[in-house]
Structures are given as C-alpha cells and as structure tokens.
Design an enzyme around this catalytic site. Structure first.
Site, PDB file in Angstrom:
ATOM      1  N   LYS A   1      17.505 -35.641  35.964  1.00 54.21           N
ATOM      2  CA  LYS A   1      17.654 -35.513  37.413  1.00 54.21           C
ATOM      3  C   LYS A   1      16.328 -35.638  38.149  1.00 54.21           C
ATOM      4  O   LYS A   1      15.346 -35.000  37.780  1.00 54.21           O
ATOM      5  CB  LYS A   1      18.256 -34.144  37.740  1.00 54.21           C
ATOM      6  CG  LYS A   1      19.706 -34.025  37.354  1.00 54.21           C
ATOM      7  CD  LYS A   1      20.187 -32.666  37.789  1.00 54.21           C
ATOM      8  CE  LYS A   1      21.699 -32.612  37.870  1.00 54.21           C
ATOM      9  NZ  LYS A   1      22.133 -31.337  38.465  1.00 54.21           N
TER      10      LYS A   1
ATOM     11  N   GLY B   1      10.462 -30.168  27.207  1.00 56.46           N
ATOM     12  CA  GLY B   1      11.099 -29.901  25.918  1.00 56.46           C
ATOM     13  C   GLY B   1      11.706 -31.132  25.274  1.00 56.46           C
ATOM     14  O   GLY B   1      11.441 -31.441  24.108  1.00 56.46           O
TER      15      GLY B   1
END
Ligand code: ADP
Ligand code: MG
Length: 400
Positions: free
Chosen positions: A202, A355
């Site tokens: 996003k 991550g």
C-alpha cells in the site's frame, strides 16, 4: 557512511558491568511452528551484546515479547527461545515463568557473573504495552543497568523499551547501535547520488517516508502494489489491481514535487499480470499501457528490473523498502529477486528496511552482499520517516 559516526547515545561499551546485573531488552520475537523456531535470525542478532556483557563479568537478565498474546498464552512462551539461546551461548539459560514478581526477583538476585536468565513473555502482562510505571519498576528491580538492544520494538513506548529507563541507567546495545547508525546516516547525509527503491502493498503506509526522503533523493524507483496508484495517477488503466483511489491525488503531488526537485523518478514499464493471485495462475508480462481489464498487476517485469538497474548504476547509496511484487508466490517473485540481484551487484551502500523486504533478500541468498539489512520493520520505516524512536530517545546521551 562512516563507521565512526556515533548515535549520540551511550552504549554497552561505555558502562562498567563487572559484577553487575544487567537487564537487556532484546527482540526475541521469532516465528514459531508449535514449539519449533522456524527462523532464529533475531536470536542470533542479539548474541553480540549478550556475549560482550558476559565477557565483561555481568549477569544478564533478558526480556522480550513474543507475538501478541492477550494475557498468559502458553503457546507464546519463550521456552523454545531459552533453549535455543542456551545452545548458541553454550550455557544454561533459565526461564523465569513470570517476568515480574517474587519468583523472578529471587532468580535475578541469585545470579552470578556469567549467568543468563530469560524472563517470560513481557506481553503476558497488559502493563507492558500500557507502559505502566509500577510494572516498569518491577522489571528494573534487582538490575544495575538497562541495555536496550531491541531495535524492532524501539518505535513503541512500552514498559520494557521506555518505562524502565526511568529506573535504571540505560544504554544502547550493539545491534541497536548498528541499526540506528545506518538508518540515521541515511536520513541525515547519505553518500550521493542517493536512491530509494520503494514497493510493498500500500502506498498509504509509505507516504510519510517518501515525503521525508524526497528532498534528499536523487533517484526514486517505485514498484510493488503501491506503483499501481502512481500508474493510475499517470492515466494508465490498471485493471483490477490493488489501487488506493484516495491516494491518487497524493501520488500526483509526489510526482510533481519530485519533478520540481529534479529527482529521477521511474515507474514500472512492464508488469506481470494475472486474473487471480495464485501459485497456479496463468500469468502474462505486458507493457504498463496494455494491462487487460480484469487482470491484476502482481509484479514488475524484466524490462523494469533492467531499467531500474540502469538508474541505480551511478548511485552511491540505495535504500530499499517494500517488495516489487507478491514475492510469496513464485510466479510473482521475479521482480523482487531481480532487484535483489541488481542491488547486490552495486558497489553502493545498500540498506534494506522492512520485514518482507528483508525476507526477499534472505530468499535471494544474496544477503551477504548488502551493507545492512534492518531487523526492525516498523522501526526502520519510522526512522526513514524522520520520527524519533522512544526506545532510543530515552537512552543516556553521550556528553563530551
Ligand atoms: P515491508 O514489510 O518490507 O515493509 P510491505 O509490508 O510494505 O513491505 O509490503 C509487503 C507486501 O506487499 C508483500 O506481502 C507483497 O505480497 C505485497 N505486494 C507487493 N506487490 C504487490 C502487488 N502488486 N499487489 C498486491 N500486493 C503486493
Ligand atoms: Mg510488512
């Protein structure tokens, strides 16, 4: 980027811990399959600080969270972590069944130099996340110093990251120091030309970092799901791709700002599309101007990887946050793995934050060829946004 550049905070190296008990907040939040640790990277990352303290004659009390328990949750016990730590340190690591209370205190008080005690999952107590000061004081009880080595949790003001610093002299661990040094140097004054490769799902989650980095950037390369919103802003049809319509205006503005500042901005020129996000989907690589209606953009294509590689060739520093596609599925992993290869072959300083981006680099097998791969997803993004991290700000300053 100078190795000498300090972070302005005292570290483990600055304190005399011989005969002392040191409370260490580590990031031991490892992925588990039952009681099997599937990736012990974070445990290994915390070893240098623990070893330095033990070699300096300290007794070490480790604490960490694991997962997001609501109250005591046996499946989220740090038991498997205590066992793994013991193997890696070649010493017994006892687990205290509660991180605070009489039994924990008795164990802490019984420690000898060279001993390691691990406190059970901090988040079994809601007071940890609430940054409750009574709980913080209990955590600090029996220790002489606090070392924060949990970069991955440093963007949260919790009892074990910020609260305890009110009760103990507090310094940065070696991993914390390394993370902050690399990421703050990027934000402050990176060797130029400076490039950012951004992707991920996003655009909305990346806007603050983009805005913060933009004034200092020379090259901006956009991929992943967030590129769809930029492509739409440029008038391309993006089929049924993930798009954030409420961010299109912001994307237009970022492109305009970048243009004004002379930043070399690149968007994908070709993309991998499919009607379904699935391992067995029928995939096609098309030009961005030819995305079929009903298809989703799920990766960048090989021409884009080539084009981005050319744009990166002259750069001196590259920061990468966000995968180029849905790399978790093999048909859509090519763009991310391709960019991992491109970055690994540069002579530039290459820093990876996030991550999933770190996971891509691990899968590529090229991790050794990167300058720094951050262990903290959320914390690294907040540093790129220019935000102070409470777990760092609360540590003792270097005074000259
Ligand atoms: P990081 O954890 O490195 O900061 P993000 O969390 O921002 O990265 O984004 C990672 C996720 O973005 C991945 O799970 C990946 O599947 C997803 N993603 C990348 N490209 C696309 C795309 N084109 N459409 C949908 N999801 C995407
Ligand atoms: Mg993520």
């Amino acid at each position: 980027m100078s190795e000498q550049l300090g972070i302005g905070k005292l570290t483990t190296r600055d304190i005399d811990v011989a005969g002392k008990t040191v409370l260490v907040r580590a990031d031991l939040n490892v992925p588990l399959d039952g009681d099997r640790i599937t990736d012990d990277t974070r445990i290994r990352g915390s070893l240098p600080t623990i070893r330095l303290l033990l070699e300096s004659g300290a007794a070490v009390v480790l604490c960490s969270h694991l997962g997001r328990p609501k109250g005591v949750t046996p499946e989220l016990s740090l038991g498997p972590v205590a066992k793994r730590l013991g193997e890696l340190l070649s010493t017994d690591v006892e687990l205290s069944v509660d991180c605070v209370g009489a039994q924990a205190r008795a164990l802490v008080d019984s420690l000898e130099p060279g001993n390691v005690l691990l406190l059970e999952n901090l988040r079994f107590h809601p007071e940890e996340v609430q940054n409750d000061s009574t709980f913080s004081r209990q955590l600090a009880a029996g220790a002489d110093f606090f070392v924060n080595d949990a970069f991955g949790a440093a963007h949260r003001a919790h009892a074990s990251t910020e609260g305890v610093t009110h009760f103990l002299p507090s310094v940065a661990g070696l991993l914390m120091e390394k993370e902050v040094r690399y990421l703050s140097a990027l934000v402050a004054d990176p060797p130029r030309p400076f490039a950012a490769l951004v992707g991920g799902a996003k655009v909305s989650t990346k806007i603050p970092a983009l805005r913060h980095l933009l004034p200092g950037l020379n090259v901006l390369l956009v991929g992943g799901g967030m590129a769809n919103t930029f492509l739409k802003a440029q008038g391309h049809a993006v089929g049924s791709s993930l798009v954030e319509d409420d961010q299109v205006e912001i994307a237009v503005q970022i492109l305009a700002d970048a243009g004004e500042k002379g930043v070399n901005v690149r968007l994908p020129v070709d993309v991998v599309v499919a009607e379904r996000m699935a391992e067995d989907a029928r995939v096609e690589t098309v030009a961005v101007s030819a995305v079929p209606a009903g298809s989703m953009i799920l990766d960048v294509g090989p021409q884009t990887v080539e084009d981005y590689g050319q744009a990166l060739a002259p750069t001196a520093t590259v920061v990468w946050n966000g995968p180029m596609g849905v790399f978790e599925m093999s048909p859509f992993a090519g763009g991310s793995l391709g960019m991992a290869r491109v970055l690994s072959e540069l002579s530039a300083v290459t820093v990876v934050g996030g991550g999933e981006t770190a996971a891509v680099v691990a899968i590529s097998g090229l991790a050794e060829r990167f300058t720094h791969i951050s262990t903290g997803g959320g914390a690294s993004l907040e540093m790129l946004e220019g935000k102070p991290l409470p777990g760092v700000s609360s540590l003792m300053d270097v005074t000259n």
